[in-house]
Design an enzyme around this catalytic site. Structure first.
Site, PDB file in Angstrom:
ATOM      1  N   GLU A 163       0.820  -1.214   0.000  1.00 28.00           N
ATOM      2  CA  GLU A 163       0.000   0.000   0.000  1.00 28.00           C
ATOM      3  C   GLU A 163       0.856   1.268   0.000  1.00 28.00           C
ATOM      4  O   GLU A 163       1.243   1.763   1.073  1.00 28.00           O
ATOM      5  CB  GLU A 163      -0.923   0.034   1.232  1.00 28.00           C
ATOM      6  CG  GLU A 163      -2.106  -0.885   1.138  1.00 28.00           C
ATOM      7  CD  GLU A 163      -3.040  -0.777   2.345  1.00 28.00           C
ATOM      8  OE1 GLU A 163      -4.133  -1.342   2.286  1.00 28.00           O
ATOM      9  OE2 GLU A 163      -2.659  -0.113   3.337  1.00 28.00           O
ATOM     10  N   GLU A 251      -6.504  -7.436  -0.507  1.00 29.16           N
ATOM     11  CA  GLU A 251      -6.793  -7.129   0.899  1.00 29.16           C
ATOM     12  C   GLU A 251      -8.118  -6.398   0.997  1.00 29.16           C
ATOM     13  O   GLU A 251      -8.319  -5.386   0.328  1.00 29.16           O
ATOM     14  CB  GLU A 251      -5.674  -6.278   1.508  1.00 29.16           C
ATOM     15  CG  GLU A 251      -5.905  -5.929   2.981  1.00 29.16           C
ATOM     16  CD  GLU A 251      -4.767  -5.097   3.568  1.00 29.16           C
ATOM     17  OE1 GLU A 251      -3.592  -5.389   3.247  1.00 29.16           O
ATOM     18  OE2 GLU A 251      -5.056  -4.151   4.328  1.00 29.16           O
TER      19      GLU A 251
END
Length: 331
Positions: A163, A251
């Site tokens: 991320e 995710e």
């Protein structure tokens, strides 16, 4: 709300979840090597495939959740939860991360990879960082080693940047880093799937799709948390798909973006419907007994399984039902 009602609401919100796989054996045996064709991930038979599974928590030494990085946990997910993919979230930064304790990080990664192979499920090797572009060589060395050891097996999927943050620039920072790591993997492994992150916690998939990295069998990860992220993020996903990008939801959570709060059952149902309609693979966050909403397990639950209803959080009960009723096919 009482959980039977929550389950009923999920079924009503996402009827496409109910077609379970007709396959009796392990998913890798049926689907084989994965590849990207257009904006879809397909299997060795050129059929669209939708993996459904779980993401383990940060692997960092001393964080308390590394205990789940064991073969029995993977086997329990594969056999009891109908999981077709597991994600090894190899924590890079912070106390006990890969930078500080690389030997332990690699052992945990290889433990999950070996267990996934033994159980015939896919495994995402995730470089779990929010600042990976600061040290691309560390990632290059790690993924080169992983590709040399496991690049021959169809089970393995590389996620090279979990991320990037909101202030990271795709063109100037994230894309050059990603291209460097992709090229290093491809020098060893020419074809296993590579998952690429984008800025704003892997939500800017439309930005990446407009200026894609080079190489084959590339997919972009879209992360969401149902309590926070709604239709606006699905719109960004739709935009990326229309531009021809492949997406993989490596995710997601049923709760808020901070990992806490209650499970948003209705919005989770909307996301599940959208992922099924677009044949997008998914891995839920997180295999953890930390006391927070996103954890699958209550504090003190077994690290190996099997797990009963009493071991599971509200999110864990919801996610288990989703996975047990999920299919790897999109027909």
């Amino acid at each position: 709300m009482p959980f039977p009602l929550a389950r009923a609401m999920l079924v009503m919100a996402a009827p496409l979840l109910l077609a379970t796989s007709a396959f009796a054996g392990p998913p890798v045996h049926h689907h084989g090597a994965l590849k990207v064709v257009g904006n879809r991930i397909v299997d060795s038979h050129d059929k669209p495939v939708k993996l459904n599974g779980v993401s383990f928590f940060w692997s960092n030494t001393g964080w308390g959740q590394e205990k789940f990085y064991n073969p029995s946990a993977v086997a329990t997910f594969a056999k009891d939860w109908n999981v077709s993919v597991v994600r090894a979230a190899i924590g890079i930064d912070g106390r006990g991360g890969y930078k500080e304790d690389p030997a332990a990080g690699r052992v945990r990664a290889e433990t999950l990879i070996d267990a996934a192979i033994a159980n015939g499920v896919y495994v995402i090797i995730d470089w779990h960082s929010h600042g990976a572009e600061r040290d691309p060589q560390l990632a290059v060395d790690f993924f080169t080693a992983m590709a040399k050891k496991y690049g021959h097996t169809p089970n393995v999927i590389y996620e090279i940047y979990n991320e990037p943050l909101a202030n990271h620039d795709w063109a100037r920072q994230v894309k050059p880093y990603s291209q460097t790591v992709i090229d290093a993997i491809r020098a060893v492994d020419p074809d296993n799937l590579i998952v690429v992150g984008s800025p704003t916690w892997s939500q800017d998939v439309d930005v990446a799709a407009a200026d894609p990295v080079s190489g084959g069998n590339i997919t972009y990860t879209l992360h969401f948390y149902a309590g926070t992220h709604k239709q606006a993020l699905r719109n960004k996903g739709d935009k990326a798909l229309k531009m021809g990008a492949s997406l993989f939801v490596s995710e997601w959570g049923s709760v808020n973006a901070n990992g806490d709060g209650g499970a948003d059952v209705k919005e989770t149902g909307r996301w599940q419907y959208w992922m099924k309609a677009n044949c997008l693979s998914q891995a839920n966050w997180a295999v953890s007994d930390k006391k927070e909403g996103a954890s699958l397990f209550k504090p003190g639950a077994s690290a190996t399984g099997p797990w009963t209803d009493a071991d599971l959080t509200p999110s864990g009960l919801l996610v288990r039902d989703i996975l047990k009723n999920a299919s790897t096919t999109c027909d």
